[in-house]
Write a protein that holds these residues in place. Structure first.
Motif, PDB file in Angstrom:
ATOM      1  N   GLY A 102       0.946  -1.249   0.196  1.00 37.36           N
ATOM      2  CA  GLY A 102      -0.088  -0.157   0.127  1.00 37.36           C
ATOM      3  C   GLY A 102       0.918   1.333   0.041  1.00 37.36           C
ATOM      4  O   GLY A 102       2.092   1.104  -0.283  1.00 37.36           O
ATOM      5  N   SER A 103       0.452   2.285   0.132  1.00 39.87           N
ATOM      6  CA  SER A 103       1.156   3.604   0.488  1.00 39.87           C
ATOM      7  C   SER A 103       0.268   4.502   1.520  1.00 39.87           C
ATOM      8  O   SER A 103      -0.547   4.587   1.444  1.00 39.87           O
ATOM      9  N   PHE A 104       1.515   5.101   1.889  1.00 35.26           N
ATOM     10  CA  PHE A 104       1.127   6.325   3.081  1.00 35.26           C
ATOM     11  C   PHE A 104       0.560   7.534   2.457  1.00 35.26           C
ATOM     12  O   PHE A 104       1.005   7.788   1.413  1.00 35.26           O
ATOM     13  N   GLU A 105      -0.257   8.146   3.263  1.00 32.31           N
ATOM     14  CA  GLU A 105      -0.485   9.302   2.800  1.00 32.31           C
ATOM     15  C   GLU A 105       0.267  10.447   2.227  1.00 32.31           C
ATOM     16  O   GLU A 105       1.300  10.479   3.067  1.00 32.31           O
ATOM     17  N   GLY A 106       0.079  11.058   1.196  1.00 34.39           N
ATOM     18  CA  GLY A 106       1.208  11.845   0.572  1.00 34.39           C
ATOM     19  C   GLY A 106       2.287  11.210  -0.219  1.00 34.39           C
ATOM     20  O   GLY A 106       3.269  11.628  -0.775  1.00 34.39           O
ATOM     21  N   GLN A 107       2.476   9.754  -0.209  1.00 35.32           N
ATOM     22  CA  GLN A 107       3.232   8.955  -0.995  1.00 35.32           C
ATOM     23  C   GLN A 107       2.287   8.498  -2.156  1.00 35.32           C
ATOM     24  O   GLN A 107       1.332   8.450  -2.557  1.00 35.32           O
ATOM     25  N   ARG A 108       3.406   8.623  -3.363  1.00 36.31           N
ATOM     26  CA  ARG A 108       2.721   8.553  -4.611  1.00 36.31           C
ATOM     27  C   ARG A 108       2.670   6.888  -4.615  1.00 36.31           C
ATOM     28  O   ARG A 108       3.413   5.935  -4.232  1.00 36.31           O
ATOM     29  N   TYR A 109       1.379   6.436  -5.483  1.00 33.01           N
ATOM     30  CA  TYR A 109       1.044   5.008  -5.310  1.00 33.01           C
ATOM     31  C   TYR A 109       2.108   4.289  -6.158  1.00 33.01           C
ATOM     32  O   TYR A 109       2.394   3.033  -6.020  1.00 33.01           O
ATOM     33  N   THR A 110       2.885   4.828  -7.092  1.00 36.07           N
ATOM     34  CA  THR A 110       3.919   4.132  -7.664  1.00 36.07           C
ATOM     35  C   THR A 110       5.174   3.888  -6.807  1.00 36.07           C
ATOM     36  O   THR A 110       6.062   3.272  -7.344  1.00 36.07           O
ATOM     37  N   GLU A 111       5.083   4.512  -5.675  1.00 37.83           N
ATOM     38  CA  GLU A 111       6.255   3.996  -4.798  1.00 37.83           C
ATOM     39  C   GLU A 111       5.639   3.421  -3.402  1.00 37.83           C
ATOM     40  O   GLU A 111       5.804   4.046  -2.368  1.00 37.83           O
ATOM     41  N   SER A 112       5.016   2.495  -3.830  1.00 38.50           N
ATOM     42  CA  SER A 112       4.109   1.747  -2.633  1.00 38.50           C
ATOM     43  C   SER A 112       5.364   0.957  -1.719  1.00 38.50           C
ATOM     44  O   SER A 112       6.283   0.880  -2.095  1.00 38.50           O
ATOM     45  N   THR A 113       4.544   0.739  -0.620  1.00 42.10           N
ATOM     46  CA  THR A 113       5.465   0.174   0.498  1.00 42.10           C
ATOM     47  C   THR A 113       4.917  -1.423   0.418  1.00 42.10           C
ATOM     48  O   THR A 113       3.795  -1.609   0.613  1.00 42.10           O
ATOM     49  N   ARG A 114       6.021  -2.259   0.247  1.00 44.33           N
ATOM     50  CA  ARG A 114       5.427  -3.722   0.306  1.00 44.33           C
ATOM     51  C   ARG A 114       6.018  -4.388   1.593  1.00 44.33           C
ATOM     52  O   ARG A 114       7.103  -4.072   1.985  1.00 44.33           O
ATOM     53  N   LEU A 115       5.023  -4.952   2.525  1.00 44.21           N
ATOM     54  CA  LEU A 115       5.323  -5.507   3.749  1.00 44.21           C
ATOM     55  C   LEU A 115       5.185  -7.255   3.553  1.00 44.21           C
ATOM     56  O   LEU A 115       4.335  -7.617   2.956  1.00 44.21           O
ATOM     57  N   ALA A 116       6.151  -8.102   4.196  1.00 40.54           N
ATOM     58  CA  ALA A 116       6.065  -9.402   4.284  1.00 40.54           C
ATOM     59  C   ALA A 116       6.713 -10.039   5.495  1.00 40.54           C
ATOM     60  O   ALA A 116       7.451  -9.290   6.014  1.00 40.54           O
ATOM     61  N   VAL A 117       6.006 -11.057   5.742  1.00 37.99           N
ATOM     62  CA  VAL A 117       6.374 -11.968   6.900  1.00 37.99           C
ATOM     63  C   VAL A 117       6.484 -13.222   6.461  1.00 37.99           C
ATOM     64  O   VAL A 117       5.876 -13.886   5.669  1.00 37.99           O
ATOM     65  N   ARG A 118       7.710 -14.002   6.891  1.00 34.50           N
ATOM     66  CA  ARG A 118       7.970 -15.562   6.725  1.00 34.50           C
ATOM     67  C   ARG A 118       7.306 -16.265   7.798  1.00 34.50           C
ATOM     68  O   ARG A 118       7.518 -15.843   8.946  1.00 34.50           O
ATOM     69  N   PHE A 119       6.973 -17.460   7.361  1.00 34.91           N
ATOM     70  CA  PHE A 119       6.648 -18.430   8.340  1.00 34.91           C
ATOM     71  C   PHE A 119       6.846 -19.934   7.705  1.00 34.91           C
ATOM     72  O   PHE A 119       7.021 -19.996   6.534  1.00 34.91           O
ATOM     73  N   VAL A 120       6.962 -20.752   9.007  1.00 26.58           N
ATOM     74  CA  VAL A 120       7.104 -22.227   8.424  1.00 26.58           C
ATOM     75  C   VAL A 120       6.082 -23.047   8.586  1.00 26.58           C
ATOM     76  O   VAL A 120       5.515 -23.165   9.844  1.00 26.58           O
ATOM     77  N   LEU A 121       5.627 -23.951   7.695  1.00 28.08           N
ATOM     78  CA  LEU A 121       4.756 -24.909   7.941  1.00 28.08           C
ATOM     79  C   LEU A 121       5.601 -26.426   7.741  1.00 28.08           C
ATOM     80  O   LEU A 121       5.943 -26.721   6.885  1.00 28.08           O
ATOM     81  N   SER A 122       5.205 -27.132   8.905  1.00 29.88           N
ATOM     82  CA  SER A 122       6.100 -28.551   9.014  1.00 29.88           C
ATOM     83  C   SER A 122       5.074 -29.574   8.490  1.00 29.88           C
ATOM     84  O   SER A 122       3.968 -29.451   8.559  1.00 29.88           O
ATOM     85  N   GLY A 123       5.805 -30.473   7.601  1.00 31.04           N
ATOM     86  CA  GLY A 123       5.107 -31.654   7.111  1.00 31.04           C
ATOM     87  C   GLY A 123       5.759 -31.954   5.808  1.00 31.04           C
ATOM     88  O   GLY A 123       6.554 -31.419   5.131  1.00 31.04           O
ATOM     89  N   ASP A 124       4.917 -32.897   4.964  1.00 33.06           N
ATOM     90  CA  ASP A 124       5.421 -33.168   3.733  1.00 33.06           C
ATOM     91  C   ASP A 124       5.306 -32.125   2.758  1.00 33.06           C
ATOM     92  O   ASP A 124       4.352 -31.604   2.780  1.00 33.06           O
ATOM     93  N   PRO A 125       6.423 -31.805   1.720  1.00 32.81           N
ATOM     94  CA  PRO A 125       6.315 -30.689   0.850  1.00 32.81           C
ATOM     95  C   PRO A 125       5.365 -31.072  -0.071  1.00 32.81           C
ATOM     96  O   PRO A 125       4.741 -30.052  -0.691  1.00 32.81           O
TER      97      PRO A 125
END
Length: 125
Positions: A102-125
């Protein structure tokens, strides 16, 4: 933020929260999240397949939370979110990432902020 950061098959539940700790509104689409899996050193897109296009605003101090239920009875995670549980029984063990942008107020949408978090799922792939 992810809670918890790991879980195991056949069933697990993860909660991902976007917290606006800034002093500006954050414009985003609550349905435009992404689920990725890391395989052999590369990231592969998993879901969703369809994304509705509503624009939402997260005020300063606000929180949006998505819940991913693995081992649910739906065929895919496509098209869910924004307060609903995202359910799927189509994931195998491995390292995943949940992301949105998304983008913060005053930030151009073409300069959006991407947020991600990793997590692990155990088991057969």
């Amino acid at each position: 933020m992810a809670e918890p950061r790991s879980g195991g098959l056949p069933a697990a539940t993860f909660r991902f929260s976007l917290v606006n700790d800034s002093d500006r509104r954050f414009a985003y689409n609550p349905y435009d999240w992404g689920l990725w899996k890391r395989v052999d050193g590369s990231w592969f897109y998993v879901a969703p397949r369809i994304v509705p296009q509503p624009l939402s605003f997260l005020p300063p101090g606000g929180t949006e939370t998505w819940t991913l239920v693995v081992g649910g009875d739906d065929e895919s995670a496509a098209g869910e979110g924004a307060g609903d549980a995202i359910t799927t029984d189509r994931l195998g063990g491995g390292t995943y990432a949940f992301e949105t942008d998304g983008s913060f107020e005053g930030q151009r949408y073409t300069e959006s902020t991407r947020l991600a978090v990793r997590f692990v799922l155990s088991g057969d792939p």
